[in-house]
Design an enzyme around this catalytic site. Structure first.
Site, mmCIF file in Angstrom:
data_model
loop_
_atom_site.group_PDB
_atom_site.id
_atom_site.type_symbol
_atom_site.label_atom_id
_atom_site.label_comp_id
_atom_site.label_asym_id
_atom_site.label_seq_id
_atom_site.Cartn_x
_atom_site.Cartn_y
_atom_site.Cartn_z
ATOM 1 C CD GLN A 1 -2.919 -4.566 6.570
ATOM 2 O OE1 GLN A 1 -2.842 -3.601 5.814
ATOM 3 N NE2 GLN A 1 -3.544 -5.679 6.213
ATOM 4 C CE LYS B 1 -3.569 -2.667 2.271
ATOM 5 N NZ LYS B 1 -4.384 -2.954 3.466
ATOM 6 C CG ASP C 1 -9.340 -0.347 5.013
ATOM 7 O OD1 ASP C 1 -9.113 -0.533 3.794
ATOM 8 O OD2 ASP C 1 -8.568 -0.713 5.921
HETATM 9 C C1 BQF Z 1 -2.059 -10.482 -5.811
HETATM 10 C C2 BQF Z 1 -5.787 -9.267 2.990
HETATM 11 C C3 BQF Z 1 -6.621 -11.205 4.142
HETATM 12 C C4 BQF Z 1 -6.515 -10.553 5.365
HETATM 13 C C5 BQF Z 1 -6.048 -9.267 5.422
HETATM 14 C C6 BQF Z 1 -1.966 -8.317 -4.580
HETATM 15 C C7 BQF Z 1 -2.685 -8.143 -2.294
HETATM 16 C C8 BQF Z 1 -2.916 -9.509 -2.281
HETATM 17 C C9 BQF Z 1 -2.717 -10.266 -3.425
HETATM 18 C C10 BQF Z 1 -2.917 -7.306 -1.080
HETATM 19 C C11 BQF Z 1 -5.368 -8.548 1.784
HETATM 20 C C12 BQF Z 1 -5.429 -9.191 0.434
HETATM 21 C C13 BQF Z 1 -4.863 -7.263 1.916
HETATM 22 C C14 BQF Z 1 -2.223 -9.679 -4.570
HETATM 23 C C15 BQF Z 1 -4.340 -6.479 0.746
HETATM 24 C C16 BQF Z 1 -5.229 -8.201 -0.692
HETATM 25 O O1 BQF Z 1 -1.228 -10.151 -6.659
HETATM 26 O O2 BQF Z 1 -2.801 -11.456 -5.982
HETATM 27 C C17 BQF Z 1 -2.190 -7.554 -3.454
HETATM 28 O O3 BQF Z 1 -2.016 -6.590 -0.715
HETATM 29 N N1 BQF Z 1 -4.109 -7.323 -0.398
HETATM 30 C C18 BQF Z 1 -4.811 -6.668 3.209
HETATM 31 O O4 BQF Z 1 -4.393 -5.534 3.371
HETATM 32 O O5 BQF Z 1 -5.227 -7.354 4.283
HETATM 33 C C19 BQF Z 1 -5.688 -8.616 4.226
HETATM 34 C C20 BQF Z 1 -6.268 -10.573 2.966
#
Ligand code: BQF
Length: 292
Positions: free
Chosen positions: A96, A52, A119
């Site tokens: 987060q 991010k 968010d």
């Molecule tokens: C990709 C998330 C579960 C719990 C908390 C790119 C992300 C993921 C995959 C990413 C996620 C999932 C995020 C890919 C943010 C998505 O190339 O497939 C980016 O950074 N995500 C999060 O902040 O918290 C989570 C999943």
């Protein structure tokens, strides 16, 4: 079968945002500023929050990462949130997830100023979404709606099956796709861990949003020909052939399901990158006070 390329689409959205930032700079306006609070050092959480921050830099946003230790008290986190709420230099911020167990997630999300809640997790913003009022949409559902729209996938009158009822993905997806809106007007069924005769339901689906967090759960025999598949899963599966020791697996068994699907999101490179792009979009909206 067409791949719904979230990587490519997210890059297009980031470029649109970067162009917008350039025009803001030309007009002498302050650029959007996103802050993120990370509590502890969970590997996946660090990866997400770093992605991010990196995305902010790419589009020309200002960003601040606040790292707090694993043992941070709820009180200290709430104090940090209050600082960000009242800091006029911060347009939007995120906490987060997941949080360590001593901290009540609900209390934390409710402490965020809804106008800075990029968010879209604050109850006020969830309520506004459910009532069709302008608000910050949670980034993952927002990304999925944007992907469906940009690939011009017809949703009106279609049978959509949302697998999972989480507050972050399943619940908002079921609300959004049933609304009178772009990528909406669908007939939505929600299935979850207590649902019976799952295959019978998924076989009737024109579109499936799989968000249950069980790797490769949805298999080819559970879907009909020409189904549209949105795979929200991202489980780390041990894989000795990878240098980091794991691979990312979706909730969908890609090999069997892709043989029947008309459109399908890959993992990685599908919904995940869209999530990051839409967080940036929400931060831009927060800067311009276009919602609330
Ligand atoms: C990709 C998330 C579960 C719990 C908390 C790119 C992300 C993921 C995959 C990413 C996620 C999932 C995020 C890919 C943010 C998505 O190339 O497939 C980016 O950074 N995500 C999060 O902040 O918290 C989570 C999943």
């Amino acid at each position: 079968m067409t791949i719904l390329d979230g990587k490519k689409t997210s890059n297009e959205i980031k470029e649109e945002i970067a162009n917008h930032v350039s025009s803001m700079i030309l007009k002498g306006e302050r650029v959007p500023h996103l802050a993120a609070i990370l509590v502890g050092s969970d590997g996946a959480s660090m990866t997400y929050v770093n992605a991010k921050v990196k995305a902010c830099k790419l589009v020309g946003f200002n960003s601040t990462l606040i790292e707090l230790p694993e043992y941070t008290s709820e009180e200290d986190l709430l104090e940090k949130i209050n600082e960000l709420n009242t800091n006029d230099d911060i347009d939007g911020f995120i906490v987060q997830l997941p949080l360590p167990e001593q901290i009540d997630e609900q209390k934390v999300l409710m402490a965020v100023n809804p106008e800075k809640d990029v968010d879209g997790f604050h109850p006020v913003n969830v309520g506004r979404m459910a009532l069709d009022l302008p608000t910050f949409l949670p980034a993952t559902p927002y990304g999925i709606m944007e992907l469906l729209e940009r690939y011009q996938i017809e949703t009106s009158g279609k049978n959509v099956v949302v697998m999972g009822r989480s507050h972050i993905v399943g619940r908002p997806m079921s609300i959004l796709m049933s609304q009178k809106r772009k990528a909406g007007d669908a007939t939505v069924t929600v299935v979850h861990s207590r649902s019976k005769n799952l295959s019978q339901i998924t076989k009737e689906a024109d579109i499936i949003v799989a968000a249950i967090g069980i790797s490769e759960f949805l298999t080819g025999d559970m879907v009909k020909e020409d189904v549209v598949i949105i795979d929200v899963g991202i489980t780390r599966v041990p894989d000795a052939t990878k240098k980091n020791g794991y691979r990312l697996a979706g909730d969908v068994h890609f090999e069997s399901v892709s043989k029947k699907a008309s459109y399908i999101t890959p993992v990685p490179g599908g919904v995940g990158p869209m999530t990051i792009a839409m967080l940036l979009k929400n931060t831009l909206l927060a800067r311009e006070k276009h919602v609330i």
